[in-house]
Design an enzyme around this catalytic site. Structure first.
Site, short mmCIF file in Angstrom:
data_model
loop_
_atom_site.label_atom_id
_atom_site.label_comp_id
_atom_site.label_asym_id
_atom_site.label_seq_id
_atom_site.Cartn_x
_atom_site.Cartn_y
_atom_site.Cartn_z
N ARG A 258 2.29 -8.14 -2.30
CA ARG A 258 2.07 -9.27 -1.41
C ARG A 258 3.10 -10.34 -1.78
O ARG A 258 3.41 -10.54 -2.95
CB ARG A 258 0.67 -9.86 -1.57
CG ARG A 258 -0.43 -9.08 -0.88
CD ARG A 258 -0.33 -9.13 0.64
NE ARG A 258 -1.42 -8.43 1.30
CZ ARG A 258 -1.36 -7.16 1.71
NH1 ARG A 258 -0.27 -6.44 1.51
NH2 ARG A 258 -2.39 -6.61 2.35
N GLU A 287 3.93 -14.75 5.78
CA GLU A 287 4.48 -13.88 6.83
C GLU A 287 4.00 -14.34 8.21
O GLU A 287 2.85 -14.73 8.33
CB GLU A 287 4.02 -12.43 6.61
CG GLU A 287 4.59 -11.82 5.37
CD GLU A 287 4.09 -10.40 5.13
OE1 GLU A 287 3.47 -9.81 6.04
OE2 GLU A 287 4.32 -9.88 4.03
N HIS A 305 7.30 -5.88 6.30
CA HIS A 305 5.97 -5.36 5.92
C HIS A 305 5.72 -3.98 6.56
O HIS A 305 4.77 -3.80 7.32
CB HIS A 305 4.87 -6.35 6.32
CG HIS A 305 3.62 -6.19 5.51
ND1 HIS A 305 2.80 -7.26 5.16
CD2 HIS A 305 3.03 -5.10 4.96
CE1 HIS A 305 1.77 -6.81 4.46
NE2 HIS A 305 1.90 -5.50 4.33
C1 DGY Z 1 -2.20 -3.12 3.20
O1 DGY Z 1 -2.82 -2.13 3.56
O2 DGY Z 1 -2.67 -3.98 2.46
C2 DGY Z 1 -0.83 -3.24 3.72
O3 DGY Z 1 -0.12 -4.25 3.18
C3 DGY Z 1 -0.85 -3.31 5.23
O4 DGY Z 1 -0.25 -2.14 5.59
#
Ligand code: DGY
Length: 339
Positions: A258, A287, A305
């Site tokens: 993240r 984001e 992402h």
């Molecule tokens: C998640 O699953 O947390 C991803 O970042 C989204 O695809």
């Protein structure tokens, strides 16, 4: 007179006319997932894929008479949004493994089940981490831009020389499913794997990787650093100027976890000075409004992402979210219950 059950316009029960439980899908999902949701539930879809605020999601859940909400990573379900969800909503099934967009304490306090989609995106995310690693180390963005700008004047012995990853040390912070999958792939490229985790892995999973109980102590051996731990209040801006300073000069940063786990200003400053040689990033704080400094740097390899973005994986994520909703609707424990 038509009874409420027969009257297709009657929603006085709060349920859709079919009598089936109602599910709100907050975003457009793959066709196969929407088809299953519509087959099994009175499903309210979002064909325009509008990104709704938490308050709007709560209002849509009320309008849909939703018993379940299938939400996604970008949906901000903070305490206010959770409080605004109608009482009949029993489960919030997120189409993601990450749950940082949901106030889990607020959900717990309200007795709302929260589920996620682990496992099914492990390989896709690890693949993207390797793409970032290679792209950053081998200066793929610069090469691609050169060609697209018609600026390539031909092969030269010193053009866009990058970093050879074979024989380099890869430090993985967070050796869960995705960290382990990254290690397996990186090993095939001849990398020497180091990791830090709350606990060491059993030997059959560690596969010879070197364990560091303290992530800080691992930083000096990380020619490449790859982050694989969740975003929480405690991990916010974990990679800051001080920790970057402990990495070997010219280290490469990979982030598929993240954006909030790195301090953008510190990373951008280190990239600009060459203290970090390159960064491969798939996730960003705030984001899609990432720090503009990343765009201006030649030594960043940036993706929007895409970690889990394959047809197979996104279908599997959707089915897993629906499995969780099915379980709660049937009075069973959801297989991927987080709260
Ligand atoms: C998640 O699953 O947390 C991803 O970042 C989204 O695809």
């Amino acid at each position: 007179m038509t009874s409420p059950a027969e009257n297709p316009l009657d929603t006085s029960s709060g349920r859709m006319p079919s009598g089936r439980p109602a599910v709100l899908l907050t975003r457009r999902l793959p066709d196969a997932v929407e088809a299953r949701a519509a087959r099994d539930y009175a499903a309210t879809l979002n064909p325009d894929d509008t990104a709704f605020s938490g308050a709007e999601i709560a209002a849509r859940a009320a309008a849909a008479g939703a018993d379940a909400v299938l939400c996604c990573a970008g949906d901000r379900l903070d305490a206010a949004a959770i409080a605004a969800l109608p009482p009949r909503v029993k489960v919030l099934a997120t189409f993601s493994v990450g749950t940082d967009h949901i106030d889990l304490e607020a959900a717990r306090a309200r007795g709302l089940v929260v589920t996620n989609t682990p496992d099914v995106l492990t390989d896709a995310t690890a693949d993207i981490a390797l793409l970032l690693l290679l792209g950053a180390a081998r200066r793929a963005s610069e090469g691609e831009r050169m060609i697209r700008a018609a600026a390539w004047t031909g092969w030269t012995p010193t053009q866009l020389m990058g970093t050879h990853i074979g024989g380099k040390r890869l430090g993985i912070v967070g050796m869960g499913r995705i960290g382990q999958a990254v290690a397996r792939r990186a090993r095939a490229f001849g990398m020497d794997i180091h990791y830090s985790n709350r606990r060491p892995l059993p030997p059959e999973l560690a596969e010879g990787a070197t364990y560091h109980a303290d992530p800080e102590a691992m930083l000096p051996v990380c020619d490449v650093l790859s982050l694989h731990f969740p975003a929480t209040a405690e991990t916010r801006h974990w990679l800051n100027a001080d920790r970057i300073g402990r990495l070997p000069p010219g280290a490469i940063l990979i982030n598929t976890a993240r954006g909030s786990v790195v301090d953008d200003a510190a990373v951008i400053d280190a990239l600009a000075r060459g203290r970090l040689a390159a960064a491969g990033l798939d996730v960003f704080e705030n984001e899609p409004n990432l720090h503009p400094g990343y765009r201006d740097l030649p030594n960043t390899f940036l993706l929007p992402h895409l970690g889990s973005a394959t047809v197979e994986t996104r279908n599997a994520m959707g089915f897993r979210a629906l499995d969780n909703i099915d379980a709660v609707m049937a009075g069973r424990t959801a297989p991927d219950r987080v709260v």
